[in-house]
Enzyme design. Structure first.
Site, mmCIF file in Angstrom:
data_model
loop_
_atom_site.group_PDB
_atom_site.id
_atom_site.type_symbol
_atom_site.label_atom_id
_atom_site.label_comp_id
_atom_site.label_asym_id
_atom_site.label_seq_id
_atom_site.Cartn_x
_atom_site.Cartn_y
_atom_site.Cartn_z
ATOM 1 N N ASP A 1 0.649 -1.435 -0.416
ATOM 2 C CA ASP A 1 -0.114 0.526 0.120
ATOM 3 C C ASP A 1 1.007 1.417 0.162
ATOM 4 O O ASP A 1 0.874 2.273 -0.715
ATOM 5 C CB ASP A 1 -0.861 -0.006 1.514
ATOM 6 C CG ASP A 1 -1.859 0.976 1.128
ATOM 7 O OD1 ASP A 1 -2.706 0.912 0.531
ATOM 8 O OD2 ASP A 1 -2.261 1.741 2.418
ATOM 9 N N GLU B 1 5.799 7.851 -4.601
ATOM 10 C CA GLU B 1 4.180 8.429 -4.933
ATOM 11 C C GLU B 1 3.656 9.235 -5.292
ATOM 12 O O GLU B 1 4.431 10.436 -5.197
ATOM 13 C CB GLU B 1 3.563 8.415 -3.058
ATOM 14 C CG GLU B 1 3.894 6.881 -2.756
ATOM 15 C CD GLU B 1 3.117 6.551 -1.570
ATOM 16 O OE1 GLU B 1 2.273 7.755 -0.542
ATOM 17 O OE2 GLU B 1 3.242 5.322 -0.843
ATOM 18 N N HIS C 1 -2.027 4.055 -0.692
ATOM 19 C CA HIS C 1 -1.456 4.212 0.067
ATOM 20 C C HIS C 1 -3.590 4.660 0.573
ATOM 21 O O HIS C 1 -3.370 5.640 0.825
ATOM 22 C CB HIS C 1 -1.149 5.615 0.430
ATOM 23 C CG HIS C 1 -0.165 6.220 1.401
ATOM 24 N ND1 HIS C 1 0.533 7.221 1.132
ATOM 25 C CD2 HIS C 1 -0.348 5.569 2.944
ATOM 26 C CE1 HIS C 1 1.773 6.900 2.476
ATOM 27 N NE2 HIS C 1 0.671 6.471 3.123
#
Length: 454
Positions: free
Chosen positions: A297, A302, A332
């Site tokens: 996750d 990111e 996430h």
């Protein structure tokens, strides 16, 4: 929630007053109401909220009379440097980076709120040296993350993520090979904090055996058992789930060597921090079929906004990771539930309001935790001094010399590393003296930031 007075009255005879009611009315009448404090310079407080922080937080700040600018996306370092100079507080989640350069540009900034668990997106030492406490929400999304992990345990063991994807491609592929019940399997939890301990209870309710590893000795919940080493946990667990902060000692804590210790056909789950797992080593472990699957996750890098690509430019192994079978990739979302975001919004906004209005730093992650009991509405001539200073000898002597003409009713000081924080309530201060007190304390040799609230 406690029953309202109307609900209590409705539950008894209309002519009867309960002992509880009479006590409550009498006690409320005698409670001293806290006085709402404000900065003495009368500068309207402006808050910058990024990354679509909960509207509950926005409402709480505006109720206090703060000016709030709310944005749904993160800002880059250059954008922050351009904008942050006019704000007294900023609220972020995990994508916005508060760097040393940003902090140096934040000439009015008093406090930072991280509306999430982690604070590694903030340069904490630099913030502290600038007199800026950082608050987060270490508990509010624990249940949401724990539930996500349990869903991933089942999804991996039944391979239904793969089956669902095949069905969307128009492929019917009913099979039981390599699919297992989770009952009787062993879940290994690395990090037995708020998330790990809740997960432990959930896993046992599914009939799983729970082991955990932590750097400190912790009393287990239920039948969970603490093991002495990470190696012991990896070798005994069918599922390994990570719940540790991002620290130098946790970077790549799961790499090729650790993956080799895991049981053949086991699964790895990471909802902690992106740098905790060596992703190329994980790719190799899944490709070789040493691991039967994984759920990830969080990632080292990111995307900054929804819709942005998750590709090899962002992380050079992205396409290889995306191509693996029985690997669940999520963006996430561990704490991304309505309940968690509402509670995070309430918790962090309350901490920022307490600091801005009353000076309380309880709960700050990078800053001395100091608080004083409230000044009451009856104490009209009282002023609260909030003095952040370098942690060196002689500061209290200098400050108390400034305050010596006044009655110091309460005073408390604490330090954390190179920074110290003093709060003092002084009585019978005339409006003419307030600016003089602030100016004199601000001139002391160790001063970082001085605020007066009245």
């Amino acid at each position: 929630m406690p029953a309202s007075p109307a609900a209590v009255v409705a539950s008894v005879s209309p002519t009867t007053s309960t002992l509880h009611e009479r006590f409550r009315k009498n006690s409320l009448a005698n409670v001293r109401q806290p006085k709402v404090l404000h900065p003495v310079d009368n500068d309207d407080l402006k808050l910058l909220l990024l990354e679509n922080i909960s509207q509950e937080a926005v409402k709480a700040f505006r109720t206090q009379g703060f000016h709030v600018d709310h944005y749904t996306k993160a800002m880059s370092e250059d954008e922050l440097v351009e904008k942050i100079g006019s704000y007294h507080a900023i609220g972020i989640r995990s994508k916005t980076k508060i760097t040393e350069r940003v902090i140096k540009a934040a000439s009015k900034l008093l406090v930072i709120g991280c509306f999430c668990i982690g604070t590694n997106q903030v340069d904490l030492p630099t913030a502290a040296k600038a007199g800026i406490p950082v608050f987060n929400s270490p508990f509010s999304n624990s249940r949401s993350v724990a539930e996500l992990v349990m869903s991933e345990v089942i999804a991996l063991s039944r391979q239904y993520f793969e089956r669902a994807f095949e069905m969307r491609q128009g492929i019917w592929n009913k099979q039981s090979k390599g699919c297992w019940e989770v009952r009787g399997k062993t879940l290994g939890i690395v990090g037995y904090g708020h998330i790990g301990s809740q997960l432990s209870v959930l896993a046992e309710s599914f009939g799983m055996r729970v082991l955990f590893y932590d750097v400190i000795n912790i009393m287990p919940l239920g039948s969970a058992r603490q093991v002495e080493s990470l190696e012991a946990l990896l070798s005994e667990s069918d599922f390994v789930t990570l719940h540790v902060p991002e620290l130098p000692e946790t970077t790549n804590m799961i790499s090729a060597q650790e993956l080799a210790l895991m049981k053949q056909g086991s699964y790895l789950i990471n909802n902690a921090r992106g740098k905790v797992v060596d992703i190329p080593a994980l790719i190799d472990a899944v490709k070789s079929k040493h691991l039967a699957g994984a759920a990830i996750d969080v990632y080292p890098s990111e995307p900054s906004a929804n819709g942005a690509p998750f590709d090899d430019q962002l992380n050079p192994w992205s396409s290889a990771l995306r191509s693996l079978p029985n690997v669940i990739l999520t963006p996430h979302i561990g704490g991304s539930t309505e309940e968690a975001q509402r509670m995070i919004g309430e918790e962090v906004s309350a901490a920022l309001i307490r600091y801005l209005n009353y000076g309380s730093s309880v709960g700050a992650v990078n800053f001395p935790e100091v608080d004083l009991r409230a000044i009451t509405t009856e104490q009209g001539g009282h002023v609260r001094v909030c003095h952040v200073h370098n942690n060196i000898p002689g500061v209290l002597k200098q400050v108390n010399e400034v305050l010596s003409p006044y009655n110091v009713e309460k005073q408390y000081s604490d330090s954390k590393g190179e920074v110290a924080y003093l709060m003092a309530d002084i009585a019978d201060v005339s409006p003419q003296d307030i600016n003089r007190i602030r100016e004199l304390i601000s001139r002391t040799s160790a001063n970082i930031l001085t605020r007066l609230l009245a």
